[in-house]
Scaffold this motif. Structure first.
Motif, PDB file in Angstrom:
ATOM      1  N   ALA A 155      42.577  34.846  28.732  1.00 37.44           N
ATOM      2  CA  ALA A 155      43.968  35.584  28.721  1.00 37.44           C
ATOM      3  C   ALA A 155      43.686  36.883  29.868  1.00 37.44           C
ATOM      4  CB  ALA A 155      43.881  36.057  27.363  1.00 37.44           C
ATOM      5  N   ARG A 156      42.584  37.065  30.452  1.00 34.09           N
ATOM      6  CA  ARG A 156      42.388  38.066  31.329  1.00 34.09           C
ATOM      7  C   ARG A 156      43.042  37.611  32.763  1.00 34.09           C
ATOM      8  NH1 ARG A 156      35.948  38.924  31.284  1.00 34.09           N
ATOM      9  NH2 ARG A 156      35.724  39.741  28.817  1.00 34.09           N
ATOM     10  N   ALA A 157      43.793  38.511  33.214  1.00 25.16           N
ATOM     11  CA  ALA A 157      44.689  38.059  34.539  1.00 25.16           C
ATOM     12  C   ALA A 157      44.169  37.531  35.495  1.00 25.16           C
ATOM     13  CB  ALA A 157      45.512  39.117  34.929  1.00 25.16           C
ATOM     14  N   GLY A 158      42.856  38.059  35.818  1.00 23.37           N
ATOM     15  CA  GLY A 158      42.088  37.347  37.097  1.00 23.37           C
ATOM     16  C   GLY A 158      41.570  36.045  36.781  1.00 23.37           C
ATOM     17  N   VAL A 159      40.957  36.003  35.337  1.00 23.39           N
ATOM     18  CA  VAL A 159      40.542  34.462  34.804  1.00 23.39           C
ATOM     19  C   VAL A 159      41.640  33.367  35.292  1.00 23.39           C
ATOM     20  CG1 VAL A 159      39.503  33.083  33.178  1.00 23.39           C
ATOM     21  CG2 VAL A 159      38.675  35.585  33.818  1.00 23.39           C
ATOM     22  N   TRP A 160      42.978  33.938  34.518  1.00 26.27           N
ATOM     23  CA  TRP A 160      43.973  32.994  34.427  1.00 26.27           C
ATOM     24  C   TRP A 160      44.270  32.578  35.782  1.00 26.27           C
ATOM     25  CZ3 TRP A 160      45.666  29.179  32.087  1.00 26.27           C
ATOM     26  CH2 TRP A 160      47.098  28.741  32.319  1.00 26.27           C
ATOM     27  N   ARG A 161      44.525  33.514  36.631  1.00 24.99           N
ATOM     28  CA  ARG A 161      44.660  32.997  38.203  1.00 24.99           C
ATOM     29  C   ARG A 161      43.932  31.972  38.815  1.00 24.99           C
ATOM     30  NH1 ARG A 161      46.031  38.682  38.681  1.00 24.99           N
ATOM     31  NH2 ARG A 161      44.328  38.870  39.527  1.00 24.99           N
ATOM     32  N   ALA A 162      42.496  32.294  38.349  1.00 26.48           N
ATOM     33  CA  ALA A 162      41.563  31.509  38.981  1.00 26.48           C
ATOM     34  C   ALA A 162      41.675  29.821  38.363  1.00 26.48           C
ATOM     35  CB  ALA A 162      40.111  31.917  38.633  1.00 26.48           C
ATOM     36  N   VAL A 163      42.037  30.147  37.079  1.00 33.12           N
ATOM     37  CA  VAL A 163      42.337  28.563  36.198  1.00 33.12           C
ATOM     38  C   VAL A 163      43.547  28.042  37.016  1.00 33.12           C
ATOM     39  CG1 VAL A 163      42.851  27.609  34.129  1.00 33.12           C
ATOM     40  CG2 VAL A 163      41.026  29.323  34.346  1.00 33.12           C
ATOM     41  N   VAL A 164      44.524  28.700  36.914  1.00 35.64           N
ATOM     42  CA  VAL A 164      45.520  28.112  37.667  1.00 35.64           C
ATOM     43  C   VAL A 164      45.492  27.458  39.233  1.00 35.64           C
ATOM     44  CG1 VAL A 164      48.186  28.664  38.504  1.00 35.64           C
ATOM     45  CG2 VAL A 164      47.365  29.090  36.203  1.00 35.64           C
ATOM     46  N   ALA A 165      44.987  28.407  39.943  1.00 34.03           N
ATOM     47  CA  ALA A 165      44.567  27.864  41.234  1.00 34.03           C
ATOM     48  C   ALA A 165      43.495  26.461  41.164  1.00 34.03           C
ATOM     49  CB  ALA A 165      43.865  28.725  42.100  1.00 34.03           C
ATOM     50  N   ALA A 166      42.521  26.479  40.334  1.00 31.50           N
ATOM     51  CA  ALA A 166      41.659  25.448  40.367  1.00 31.50           C
ATOM     52  C   ALA A 166      42.420  24.049  39.860  1.00 31.50           C
ATOM     53  CB  ALA A 166      40.615  25.892  39.386  1.00 31.50           C
ATOM     54  N   ASN A 167      43.261  24.208  38.664  1.00 33.57           N
ATOM     55  CA  ASN A 167      43.989  23.047  38.051  1.00 33.57           C
ATOM     56  C   ASN A 167      44.871  22.364  39.275  1.00 33.57           C
ATOM     57  OD1 ASN A 167      43.648  22.190  35.509  1.00 33.57           O
ATOM     58  ND2 ASN A 167      44.184  24.343  34.710  1.00 33.57           N
TER      59      ASN A 167
END
Length: 431
Positions: free
Chosen positions: A280-292
């Protein structure tokens, strides 16, 4: 211009289960790192398996053989996707575009390279090994295609029977292993490519409907079941395939691998609370979206990157330590960094083929064509995972279930299957 990962992350609805996306990325990352670590390349260009060199490490596969997690997540996603696109051709085309397009580009590039290398007699040493190895991970794509193909009927069975649908598939896996090991029935073990993996996929349906309420019980039963089967039965310790082994838990899958999948699914569900808070952390979610957005491209090309790193090292005369020695372990971070950078470069080149395509409506009329297409595609991809590109011009064949198949035939089946799935969607649109 495409939408950036930052924009996609910002536009994510609050209702999205971000933990599922985290599991997808994390499981593929573990697979990539595991493949890089297990490759034990020697100074003469031969590729062995670290788990065979150090058998004591095989127990680590009980934590790091995470393909069941990816297929579990796939079941969850496919349930939601099919309910939003109930027509078969529409569902198939939407799910397969981001899978088959980058796969067929990978096959085309490596097929052309293999042809040039073999015509110029430059396919010896590590190059020849690479021609055999780079297609092996395609088995995962073939199984995933089968999961997509069977989602509509198995989802209907799940909606009627719930855990009973899972029990039917698990019971099939038990029956297959009894016939295989107790009655010595030939070829029957290959049925567990369907029963074992589809049973784990079915767990994703159960999660989508909130029916996994006791993950600790699931994890404990799976772990105890796998331990008992390995200790008392004909099953090996390793949950990944080992060279030269008489029985593999992976090819074909066994009941022990199904229990391993139950243990992992239960474990990741137990971590759902802290995992959801983390992603749910903004930075983590951005990384997950980019990796997906590039996960499939990275998966397809990661072995190419790893073998290229070893090829450069051999070409430059860099000493390759004996696998599993202290010097070899000390070199691991450098090799990982180099393989990661080269994988990132390959992703930058080929990522556009994984970019989502605007969905097109389909009709029931495209269903039969789509069904034939996905069948050919999965058989072709599975066949190519077995044959590799070595012996492309010599008629080298491998046995797919009970039928010999060559690399050119496998490529042709995959290509025709992909085109039929695409045609099913376009035909429906014109209609």
């Amino acid at each position: 211009m495409g939408i950036s990962a930052r924009e996609l992350a910002a536009a994510t609805p609050a209702t999205r289960d971000r933990y599922v996306d985290l599991l997808r990325v994390a499981s593929l990352a573990v697979v990539l790192l595991g493949h890089w670590l297990m490759a034990a390349v020697t100074a003469d260009g031969q590729v062995g398996n670290l788990l065979a060199v150090v058998p004591g490490l095989q127990v680590a596969t009980w934590a790091f053989q995470v393909m069941p997690v990816f297929f579990f997540v796939g079941g969850f996603s496919h349930a939601l996707a099919h309910r939003s696109r109930p027509r078969y051709a529409d569902f198939l085309r939407a799910r397969l575009q981001r899978l088959l397009r980058p796969t067929m580009v990978f096959v085309a590039v490596w097929g052309a390279a293999a042809l040039v290398l073999q015509l110029s007699s430059a396919d010896g040493g590590l190059t020849g090994v690479a021609l055999r190895l780079v297609t092996q991970p395609l088995w995962f794509i073939g199984i995933y295609l089968a999961m997509v193909a069977f989602t509509p009927p198995l989802l209907r069975l799940h909606e009627r029977r719930g855990w009973g649908a899972f029990a039917v598939l698990a019971g099939g896996a038990v029956a297959v292993d009894v016939l295989r090991f107790a009655a010595d029935v030939p070829f029957v073990g290959f049925l567990n490519f369907a029963f074992v993996w589809l049973a784990i996929h079915q767990l994703g349906f159960l999660r989508a409907d909130g029916m996994i309420r006791r993950p600790a019980l699931l994890a404990g039963a799976g772990l105890l079941g796998a331990a008992a089967l390995v200790a008392l039965g004909p099953y090996p310790l390793s949950m990944v395939g080992m060279p030269g082994e008489k029985v593999s838990n992976m090819a074909p899958p066994t009941l022990a691998l199904l229990c391993h999948g139950l243990w992992l699914v239960g474990a990741v569900e137990l971590l759902r609370g802290p995992g959801a808070r983390f992603v749910a952390r903004a930075g983590v979610w951005r990384a997950v979206v980019a990796a997906n957005g590039v996960a499939m491209t990275a998966f397809l090309w990661h072995l190419t990157a790893m073998l290229a790193v070893y090829g450069v090292m051999l070409g430059l005369g860099t000493e390759l330590p004996v696998p599993a020695t202290g010097a070899w372990w000390a070199q691991v971070p450098v090799r990982f960094l180099a393989a990661g950078l080269l994988t990132a470069l390959l992703v930058a080149v080929f990522r556009r083929f994984e970019a989502p395509v605007p969905p097109a409506p389909a009709s029931a009329a495209g269903g039969p064509v789509a069904a034939v297409g996905i069948t050919l595609a999965l058989l072709g991809v599975l066949g190519l995972s077995l044959t590799g590109f070595g012996g492309l011009l010599t008629g080298h064949a491998a046995t797919l279930i009970a039928v010999p198949v060559t690399a050119p035939a496998a490529v042709a089946m995959a290509l025709v299957g992909w085109l039929l799935v695409e045609r099913a969607g376009r035909t429906a649109v014109r209609g």
